[in-house]
Write a protein that holds these residues in place. Sequence first.
Motif, PDB file in Angstrom:
ATOM      1  N   ASN A  28      13.850  -1.309  -6.028  1.00 21.00           N
ATOM      2  CA  ASN A  28      13.112  -0.109  -5.627  1.00 21.00           C
ATOM      3  C   ASN A  28      11.702  -0.138  -6.202  1.00 21.00           C
ATOM      4  O   ASN A  28      11.167   0.871  -6.631  1.00 21.00           O
ATOM      5  N   ALA A  29      11.115  -1.353  -6.197  1.00 18.85           N
ATOM      6  CA  ALA A  29       9.790  -1.529  -6.793  1.00 18.85           C
ATOM      7  C   ALA A  29       8.690  -1.610  -5.745  1.00 18.85           C
ATOM      8  O   ALA A  29       7.580  -2.032  -6.045  1.00 18.85           O
ATOM      9  N   GLY A  30       8.982  -1.229  -4.495  1.00 15.99           N
ATOM     10  CA  GLY A  30       7.967  -1.285  -3.458  1.00 15.99           C
ATOM     11  C   GLY A  30       7.973  -2.611  -2.725  1.00 15.99           C
ATOM     12  O   GLY A  30       8.834  -3.474  -2.943  1.00 15.99           O
ATOM     13  N   ASN A  31       7.005  -2.807  -1.852  1.00 13.57           N
ATOM     14  CA  ASN A  31       6.940  -4.000  -1.009  1.00 13.57           C
ATOM     15  C   ASN A  31       5.635  -4.750  -1.225  1.00 13.57           C
ATOM     16  O   ASN A  31       4.622  -4.167  -1.613  1.00 13.57           O
ATOM     17  N   TYR A  32       5.658  -6.059  -0.952  1.00 14.13           N
ATOM     18  CA  TYR A  32       4.440  -6.853  -0.908  1.00 14.13           C
ATOM     19  C   TYR A  32       4.140  -7.183   0.558  1.00 14.13           C
ATOM     20  O   TYR A  32       4.989  -6.992   1.440  1.00 14.13           O
ATOM     21  N   ASP A 107      10.518  -7.147  -0.272  1.00 15.61           N
ATOM     22  CA  ASP A 107      10.786  -6.342  -1.468  1.00 15.61           C
ATOM     23  C   ASP A 107      10.209  -7.042  -2.695  1.00 15.61           C
ATOM     24  O   ASP A 107      10.379  -8.251  -2.861  1.00 15.61           O
ATOM     25  N   LYS A 108       9.566  -6.277  -3.557  1.00 13.88           N
ATOM     26  CA  LYS A 108       9.012  -6.864  -4.780  1.00 13.88           C
ATOM     27  C   LYS A 108      10.083  -7.161  -5.819  1.00 13.88           C
ATOM     28  O   LYS A 108       9.789  -7.806  -6.832  1.00 13.88           O
ATOM     29  N   ASN A 435       3.409  12.115  -6.465  1.00 16.33           N
ATOM     30  CA  ASN A 435       3.984  12.501  -5.173  1.00 16.33           C
ATOM     31  C   ASN A 435       4.826  13.771  -5.229  1.00 16.33           C
ATOM     32  O   ASN A 435       5.682  13.994  -4.363  1.00 16.33           O
ATOM     33  N   LYS A 455      13.495   4.257   2.192  1.00 16.17           N
ATOM     34  CA  LYS A 455      12.998   5.046   1.056  1.00 16.17           C
ATOM     35  C   LYS A 455      14.010   6.126   0.680  1.00 16.17           C
ATOM     36  O   LYS A 455      14.235   6.392  -0.505  1.00 16.17           O
ATOM     37  N   SER A 492       4.563   7.048  -7.878  1.00 22.81           N
ATOM     38  CA  SER A 492       3.610   6.531  -6.895  1.00 22.81           C
ATOM     39  C   SER A 492       4.264   5.657  -5.842  1.00 22.81           C
ATOM     40  O   SER A 492       3.720   5.473  -4.753  1.00 22.81           O
ATOM     41  N   GLU A 493       5.446   5.104  -6.146  1.00 22.90           N
ATOM     42  CA  GLU A 493       6.160   4.267  -5.186  1.00 22.90           C
ATOM     43  C   GLU A 493       7.380   4.975  -4.612  1.00 22.90           C
ATOM     44  O   GLU A 493       8.286   4.336  -4.083  1.00 22.90           O
ATOM     45  N   ASN A 495       9.807   6.423  -6.092  1.00 22.18           N
ATOM     46  CA  ASN A 495      11.054   6.301  -6.849  1.00 22.18           C
ATOM     47  C   ASN A 495      11.379   7.652  -7.483  1.00 22.18           C
ATOM     48  O   ASN A 495      10.482   8.328  -7.997  1.00 22.18           O
TER      49      ASN A 495
END
Length: 675
Positions: A28-32, A107-108, A435, A455, A492-493, A495
């Motif tokens: 759940n660390a965001g995407n690249y 996924d990061k 957020n 998400k 910010s991501e 989570n």
Amino acid sequence: MAGVLFITLSFFLLLPFSATAIGQKCGNAGNYTANSTYQSNLASLVATLRNNTSSLPLLFATATAGRAPDAVYGLALCRGDITTNLTGCSTCIAGCFQYARKMCPFDKAASIYDDNCLFGFSNKNILSQANNITQDMSTFFQYWNQQIIAGNATLVTAAVHGMLTQTAQVAATNKPRLFATTVMDASGNAMPTTLYSMAQCTPDLSAADCQACLQQIIGLVNATLSVRLGGRVLLLRCNIRYENILFYDGAPMKRITASSSSPPAPSPLAPVTNKRAGIKPWAIPLFVVPPLAVVALCFIFYCRWQRRRYRKGNRRLRQKRTNNLQEEDKLEWEMEAELSEFSVFDFHQILEATDNFSEENKLGEGGFGPVYKGQFLDGIEIAVKRLASHSGQGFIEFKNEVELIAKLQHTNLVRLLGCCSQGEEKILVYEYLPNKSLDFFIFDENRKSLLDWNKRLVIIQGIAEGLLYLHKHSRLRVIHRDLKPSNILLDSEMNPKISDFGLAKIFSTSNTEGSATRRVVGTYGYMAPEYASEGIFSIKSDVFSFGVLILEILSGKRNSGSNDCGDFINILGYAWQLYDEGRWSELVDASLQPMHHSAEMMRCMNIGLLCVQEIAADRPTMIDVVAMLSSKTMILAEPKHPAYFNVRVGNEEASTTATESRSINEMTISVAIGR
């Protein structure tokens, strides 16, 4: 740079997917993005791990590629019994990377579990978690045989747990590899079939950390799972497996029998010999009375010292109240010294940071007062909760929240930076989360589309892991009692982080069953029926609130306050009716159409309905919930009808209740009830 990236990725693309991969846990660390620096660093990381793992004697390697903010951290571990097939180890890791690209695209962070190896990577430093493994469930995955072991379920459960415990003990002491295999022969009713087991930790752990990690996942094998004919429970740092077939190479390191698989009974006390046979009865008081007298005198002096200390403290408190702007009016609790990251702020610091609590900095209004955005002179952004004098949260609740949050550390709990108490002002200072809260998105027609299903699933899983930490894995045992979307903050991501612990209840490590209270606190719409009507609360109260959250996240509708619930005043009964009639897709938020993840959505709806069942004993624990969310193959039970199912709009009483629910769904309440 682009040419190197193309060549590196092309090499991995030519490799086949792992044919023996059993599953994955996407992070759940965001995407690249494609062709980014992060993607290049990830490819470089995999190449390093692939070479090092197969060349090092422990079949284990860690690596870091790139620099922040595009740094990638990773580790790879091959099974301890494949030492004769080092090429297979290298191929397995490369296959895991391909599997991650397929199942967790861009996924990061991801953890991939294969029959012969495991592989994990993240943009966060997962390599530093070796000393904190018992608090991280983000990489948890399990896989179970659906067949059941015949025989007495109680005896089988005890035998399986005993076998896994002994296997873990062997692995933890088998340095440096931290790997063990065992076999438990069939033994009549206790174990009607032979079982083979394996346990392994990453070799960089200490024996104690390995043992703690393995015992943590063994503790997740409940009575329902332990009678399965085989299964695997995995974290990135440790894993266990057992089967009724020989699945590892070589002879087992230890042979266990069903009768010896349970923990050894404590040794009987040695018989007491009468060494005082030669002591005269009249001499006994000479030995007994003096120590008792010393203890009594010490107790008397201690009580007098405590009384003087108490009176002195009262005089000091009265003096503080007469001059509430003095420096010594700060809260000076013991935990301030224990927690280096916790601070007690001056009131003027808070005023400067929030521009005197200006309306421009106001983020919202909570149940206990307004929340403001602030910024210290060093640039650190903060969220300031200014407790209103009429909020109902007095000094006890304030102290409770401060002490509680300061001692809780988890990625899915909001971090408390410090507090301020000066005169009538009681202020909590949190990390700033840009957020806002979950309700800001899921109940707004324009913003809800920003939360796609992936998400929303990450948010559901994060809340579940945060609750599991509160209920089981933290130093304290905590029942939140006010879980709702406005108390789920988003970083910010996107989570999730559970916040607002003013109503939380703390228990000792040996007591999580809750209690009864005359003062019912919480929020209508999220309150378990046994708590709302009788004041009985337990960890199952939080489970009920979590179930309501799942259904709200899935539907984009408030539990109480939606006009689109058919014959029901809330979403619980409506969701159960749709599920029971096979029309579950009608509940799904329109912004999630078309439904590309229908199977996951239906599983989440099933889990949500299991959590809101009327009888508390029927609801799962958060251990069960995390397990169900982590596995796509685990068979889910059919839910019984939810609480408040019989309350419909069709009768006069229900109509009145519906009106009240619409107005107070987000209102924190405190009600004294008769017992």
